[in-house]
Scaffold this active site. Structure first.
Site, PDB file in Angstrom:
ATOM      1  N   LYS A 136       0.937  -1.258   0.076  1.00  0.00           N
ATOM      2  CA  LYS A 136      -0.028   0.106   0.116  1.00  0.00           C
ATOM      3  C   LYS A 136       0.927   1.333   0.025  1.00  0.00           C
ATOM      4  CE  LYS A 136      -3.853  -2.009   0.289  1.00  0.00           C
ATOM      5  NZ  LYS A 136      -4.900  -2.290  -0.473  1.00  0.00           N
ATOM      6  N   ASP A 169      -0.736  -0.143  -4.266  1.00  0.00           N
ATOM      7  CA  ASP A 169      -2.100   0.220  -4.318  1.00  0.00           C
ATOM      8  C   ASP A 169      -2.375   1.548  -3.629  1.00  0.00           C
ATOM      9  OD1 ASP A 169      -4.875   0.356  -4.222  1.00  0.00           O
ATOM     10  OD2 ASP A 169      -5.007  -1.667  -3.180  1.00  0.00           O
ATOM     11  N   GLU A 203      -2.112   0.808  -8.614  1.00  0.00           N
ATOM     12  CA  GLU A 203      -3.462   0.286  -8.508  1.00  0.00           C
ATOM     13  C   GLU A 203      -4.069   1.460  -8.010  1.00  0.00           C
ATOM     14  OE1 GLU A 203      -6.179  -2.944  -5.859  1.00  0.00           O
ATOM     15  OE2 GLU A 203      -3.966  -3.450  -6.480  1.00  0.00           O
ATOM     16  N   GLU A 255     -11.676  -2.568  -8.320  1.00  0.00           N
ATOM     17  CA  GLU A 255     -12.380  -3.082  -7.200  1.00  0.00           C
ATOM     18  C   GLU A 255     -13.255  -2.152  -6.718  1.00  0.00           C
ATOM     19  OE1 GLU A 255     -10.390  -1.908  -2.924  1.00  0.00           O
ATOM     20  OE2 GLU A 255      -8.721  -2.454  -4.586  1.00  0.00           O
ATOM     21  N   ASP A 281     -13.981  -7.508  -8.964  1.00  0.00           N
ATOM     22  CA  ASP A 281     -14.350  -8.221  -7.835  1.00  0.00           C
ATOM     23  C   ASP A 281     -15.731  -8.817  -8.066  1.00  0.00           C
ATOM     24  OD1 ASP A 281     -15.544  -8.585  -5.012  1.00  0.00           O
ATOM     25  OD2 ASP A 281     -13.907  -7.442  -4.262  1.00  0.00           O
ATOM     26  N   HIS A 286      -9.774  -8.711  -7.398  1.00  0.00           N
ATOM     27  CA  HIS A 286      -9.662  -7.893  -5.993  1.00  0.00           C
ATOM     28  C   HIS A 286     -10.254  -8.937  -5.169  1.00  0.00           C
ATOM     29  CE1 HIS A 286     -11.617  -5.640  -2.763  1.00  0.00           C
ATOM     30  NE2 HIS A 286     -10.354  -5.202  -2.660  1.00  0.00           N
TER      31      HIS A 286
END
Length: 369
Positions: free
Chosen positions: A168, A197, A223, A249, A272, A299
Site C-alpha cells: 500500500k 495500491d 492500482e 475493485e 471483484d 480483487h
C-alpha cells in the site's frame, strides 16, 4: 431442470486477523451475507458477498424484501435470465454497491447449484483454462507496516514461491513511499514482482509524480491511483505513466469496465465478483478485457476467485488474503506459490455450518419458501 423452492439468508461478521489499513480507510469487519438456494430435487447451492464494515443490513434487506421472493418457482438453470430480471427489479437502485453485492450473493449460489448438479468444479464449468494460478500476497503490505516488516514479509512470500507482493502507498510524502519500496526491492531482487495500491487517494498531478517514482523500482502495477469514477483522469494517467495502471475493485457494473477499456483508462482490470454482481457479469468483464488484450487480476475473495482465474485465459495471478477461514473447513490449496483450482463440484468452498449458525447475526436470518 429443477425450480427453486427455498431461499435462506444468514449474515456473519468476520473480524480480520491482522490490522488492514490503506490510504483512505481501515478494514474493520467483513460483513458476509450468505444465501442458500434449494431446488425441487433437493440440491442446495450456496453463495455469498461481503462488505468491509458497513452496509451489510441493507444488503440483507434488499435480498429479503425484493430479490429472493422473486426466485421461488424459477428454473435454477436460467441464470442469465434470473440475473437480468433481478437487475431490472432493482433498476432504481442500480448501478451501486448494495444492489451489486445483493445480486452477487444470489448469482454465486446459482452457479454453485449449477456446478453441483453437473458434478463439475466451477473453474471447469466456467471455461476450464488452467488448473492453477500464481499467487501474490497483500496481507503483509498494509500502509501502517514498517519498511522492516514489509521486507520480512516479502522475503517470506518469495521463499514460499509467490510471484510477488502488493504494498500500500499513500504516505504523506513521496519520499516515505519511495523509502518503503526501495527497501523491499533491494531485499527481493529484480525477479520478484512488487505491486502498489493507492486506494484512490491521489489527484492526477500527484499520481503522475508517484508514477515516475514507481518506475525506479520496476513496479508491476499502480492500482487505484485516483477516484474510480474519474475515467478521464485515468485516461490521461495511463497514456503518460511508465508503469501499468490497474483499476476495478471500486466499480460495480460491466459497463463501467467497458468505458475504461474503450477509452484506454487502464492496462489491468481488477473486477471483484461480489462488487460487480456475481459470476455472470464477472465472466463478461473478463472476456471483454481479453478482447482488448488486457489482463484481469481480481480483487480479494481468493476462495472464489481461484476458480474464476483458472476459468479464463487472461488472469495471470491471484491475490492472497485469507477471508473465510473461520466459517469454512476448506483452505486454499497452495503448491510452490501456486493456488490449485478446487476439484470438488461447485464453488469449491466447504462451509462450516455449525460455525456459521453460531455466528449468524440475530434478526438478519430469513427463510423464504
Amino acid at each position: 431442470m429443477a425450480c427453486i423452492v427455498k431461499a435462506e439468508i444468514l449474515m456473519v461478521n468476520l473480524v480480520p486477523k491482522v490490522t488492514r489499513t490503506d490510504a483512505i480507510q481501515s478494514f474493520v469487519s467483513q460483513e458476509t451475507p450468505i444465501v442458500r438456494l434449494t431446488d425441487s430435487d433437493g440440491q442446495v447451492g450456496t453463495g455469498y458477498s461481503y462488505t468491509i464494515g458497513s452496509g451489510g443490513p441493507a444488503v440483507i434487506s434488499l435480498l429479503r424484501e425484493t430479490l429472493l421472493p422473486r426466485l421461488i418457482g424459477r428454473e435454477a438453470e436460467e441464470i442469465e435470465g434470473i440475473w437480468r430480471d433481478l437487475l431490472f427489479a432493482t433498476h432504481a437502485t442500480a448501478v451501486g454497491a448494495i444492489t451489486s453485492l445483493s445480486l452477487a450473493a444470489i448469482d454465486t449460489a446459482l452457479w454453485d447449484l449449477r456446478c453441483i448438479r453437473a458434478g463439475l468444479p466451477l473453474w471447469r464449468m466456467a471455461g476450464g483454462t488452467k488448473s492453477s494460478v500464481p499467487l501474490y500476497s497483500t496481507e503483509g503490505g498494509w500502509l501502517h507496516i514498517t519498511a522492516k516488516d514489509l521486507v520480512a514479509d516479502a522475503l517470506e512470500m518469495q521463499k514460499r514461491g509467490f510471484i510477488g507482493s502488493k504494498i500500500k502507498i499513500g504516505k504523506p510524502t513521496l519520499a516515505e513511499d519511495r523509502a518503503r519500496l526501495k527497501a523491499v526491492r533491494e531485499a527481493v531482487g529484480a525477479d520478484y514482482q512488487i505491486l502498489v495500491d493507492a486506494n484512490q487517494s491521489f489527484t492526477l498531478a500527484e499520481a503522475r509524480r508517484r508514477a515516475d517514482m514507481l518506475a525506479e523500482f520496476d513496479i508491476g502495477w499502480f492500482e487505484e491511483p485516483m477516484p474510480a469514477d474519474d475515467v478521464g483522469a485515468h485516461v490521461q494517467l495511463t497514456a503518460a505513466s511508465p508503469v501499468p495502471i490497474a483499476v476495478g475493485e471500486s466499480m460495480y457494473s460491466a459497463s463501467q469496465f467497458k468505458d475504461y477499456l474503450a477509452m484506454g483508462g487502464c492496462t489491468i482490470v481488477q473486477a471483484d465478483v461480489a462488487r460487480v454482481g456475481g459470476i455472470t457479469p464477472w465472466l463478461k468483464i473478463a472476456h471483454m478485457a481479453e478482447a482488448f488484450n488486457v489482463a484481469i487480476c481480481p480483487h480479494f475473495l481468493m476462495e472464489l476467485h481461484v476458480s474464476l482465474t483458472c476459468a479464463v485465459p487472461n488472469a495471470p495471478m491471484l491475490e492472497y488474503i485469507p477471508q473465510l477461514d473461520d466459517i469454512t473447513t476448506s483452505r486454499l490449496n497452495i503448491h510452490d506459490g501456486f493456488a490449485m483450482a478446487p476439484s470438488a463440484p461447485g464453488l469449491g468452498i466447504a462451509w462450516d455450518w455449525d460455525a456459521i449458525t453460531a455466528r449468524a447475526l440475530a434478526g438478519l436470518s430469513t427463510t423464504i419458501e
